[in-house]
Design an enzyme around this catalytic site. Structure first.
Site, PDB file in Angstrom:
ATOM      1  N   SER A  85       0.843  -1.251  -0.070  1.00 15.25           N
ATOM      2  CA  SER A  85      -0.028  -0.184  -0.128  1.00 15.25           C
ATOM      3  C   SER A  85       0.858   1.342  -0.183  1.00 15.25           C
ATOM      4  CB  SER A  85      -0.974   0.079   1.253  1.00 15.25           C
ATOM      5  OG  SER A  85      -1.796   0.939   1.077  1.00 15.25           O
ATOM      6  N   ASN A  86       0.311   2.435   0.172  1.00 18.05           N
ATOM      7  CA  ASN A  86       1.277   3.675   0.391  1.00 18.05           C
ATOM      8  C   ASN A  86       0.538   4.413   1.483  1.00 18.05           C
ATOM      9  OD1 ASN A  86      -0.851   5.311  -0.497  1.00 18.05           O
ATOM     10  ND2 ASN A  86      -0.756   3.931  -2.374  1.00 18.05           N
TER      11      ASN A  86
END
Ligand code: CTP
Length: 428
Positions: free
Chosen positions: A21-22
């Site tokens: 993810s980020n």
């Protein structure tokens, strides 16, 4: 209008417990959705996993992966006039997803990645008359990279921001963005709340499609009134109340100065209130003994209202200051124009008097307007001065006119500047 907004990160799972993810918090996308709702538009918000409350009055479609986000956006596109892609969509996903948790005792997992679909690229052929807006979070060559994406993704606007700065980008409530379109020069906005950035973006869309906010009689007026019939005031009072609601937005305009305890940026309304109290308390220090303090208070309360539209321009930002006068004149015409004619004239005159700095009242008001941020900078150890590479000569220069309104305050300001240099808060 019906506006489709995406927000937050996506998660690309490799097994039932692990994902790629980020850092996206979703705050920028949610701010766009809230701004659109506040301006009376219908909003569909496709949201990746975030820790934010679903905004009231917005249809929220929760998704997890890039593929789910694409499906949700694609499924809602036909009924929408505008797509704002504020989500930080993961660019890659694990090529193989294990149905069971991968065990570390076994061999290292095969971490081969494959690209996710680019949502904007995929939907480009279906754009038609719709307005497509993207965001570009960059760490280098911000404008050039954003412009490349504007063109390649066929966007009407891209909002670029440099996420390597501490006060812009991931997980903070503020942002410093550049609005880039194919037809106009890039517009660099000063540091402001993400909510204010959201409002600017929606205002731009409204301009673009020549649609005014659906509800509310006065352009730009927020209409969050509860459903059903609401109390309405007659003519003149309605105009005055409309103006009062409009200036609530001054609380969203953030200045560069931190609160004296350093916890957050000060907003414009707080700044004006501070000056009003200072005017009452410090009148005996004005150079003109019979200064009309009532008019000084009025002036300091009115002086920054134009920043609702024009934004706050940092006083040491030379580029930003070039277009400031014209920007503020347009803003003054629109905002004071919401008032009944006699009050429009009064507010416009007070604002012009403050800006001209000719009368004793205006000189005193301007002195207060300069001393207040000096105190904020001093009591926060000059962090903002340092951020902007300001030195004592510049500070002296910008503030010298304090002496025209109050010699006592100018003496104090000079002492503050000297001491800030001695303490290392300000470059000599
Ligand atoms: N975007 C998208 N689909 C993706 C990735 C991004 O629609 N799979 C959108 C984002 O929501 C944003 C814009 O494209 O509005 C730019 O996203 P960004 O991540 O900055 O650009 P990328 O195209 O991913 O390019 P790069 O990774 O090279 O920066």
């Amino acid at each position: 209008m019906r506006i489709l907004v995406t927000a937050g990160p996506t998660r690309e799972f490799m097994d039932p417990v692990r994902f790629i993810s980020n850092r996206s918090s979703g705050k920028m996308g949610y701010a766009v959705a809230i701004a659109a709702r506040n301006r009376g538009h219908e909003v569909v918000l496709v949201s990746g996993p975030v820790a934010l409350a679903a905004p009231v009055g917005v249809t929220v479609i929760p998704v997890v992966s890039a593929a789910e986000m694409l499906a949700a956006v694609s499924g809602n596109l036909d009924s929408c006039d505008v797509l704002v892609m504020a989500a930080a969509v993961a660019d890659w996903r694990p090529a193989a997803v294990s149905g069971q948790k991968l065990k570390k005792l076994k061999r290292e997992p095969d971490m081969r990645l494959e690209p996710t679909a680019d949502i904007l690229q995929t939907l480009k052929p279906r754009k038609g008359d719709r307005v497509f807006i993207g965001f570009a979070a960059e760490t280098e060559q911000v404008e050039a990279e954003a412009r490349r994406k504007l063109v390649s993704k066929g966007l009407d606007m891209i909002i670029a921001n440099d996420v390597s700065q501490a006060d812009a980008g991931f997980d903070v409530d503020t942002n410093r963005v550049v609005l880039i379109t194919s037809e106009a020069l890039p517009l660099s906005l000063p540091l402001m709340s993400k909510q204010e950035v959201g409002t600017r973006v929606i205002q731009w869309v409204e301009e673009r499609v020549k649609a005014s906010p659906r509800k509310g009689g006065i352009a730009g007026l927020r209409d969050m009134a509860p459903a059903g019939s609401v109390p309405r005031a007659p003519g003149r009072l309605a105009q005055q109340l409309g103006f009062i609601r409009e200036i609530d937005r001054l609380k969203l305009v953030l200045r560069r100065t931190l609160l004296m305890d350093g916890t957050r940026y000060e907003n414009d309304a707080e700044h004006s209130w501070h000056l009003a109290v200072m005017a009452i308390l410090l009148r005996e220090h004005a150079n003109t003994p019979d200064v009309d303090v009532g008019r000084v208070v009025k002036m300091v309360l009115v002086h920054d209202i134009v920043e609702i539209d024009a934004g706050d321009t940092y006083c040491y930002d030379d580029a930003g200051n070039r277009g400031k006068v014209a920007r503020e004149q347009v803003a003054a015409a629109r905002l004071f124009g919401l008032l009944p004619e006699d009050q429009r004239q009064e507010f416009q005159a007070l604002w012009e008097e403050f800006e001209s700095r000719v009368t004793p009242e205006a000189k005193f008001a301007a002195a207060l307007d300069r001393v207040q941020p000096l105190m904020h900078n001093y009591y926060t150890g000059g962090v903002v001065w340092k951020q902007h590479g300001v030195n004592s000569a510049k500070v002296q220069d910008r503030n010298r006119h304090v002496g025209e309104g109050s010699l006592a305050l100018w003496e104090f300001a000079e002492e503050l500047i000297r001491d800030a240099v001695a303490r290392g808060y300000l470059e000599a």
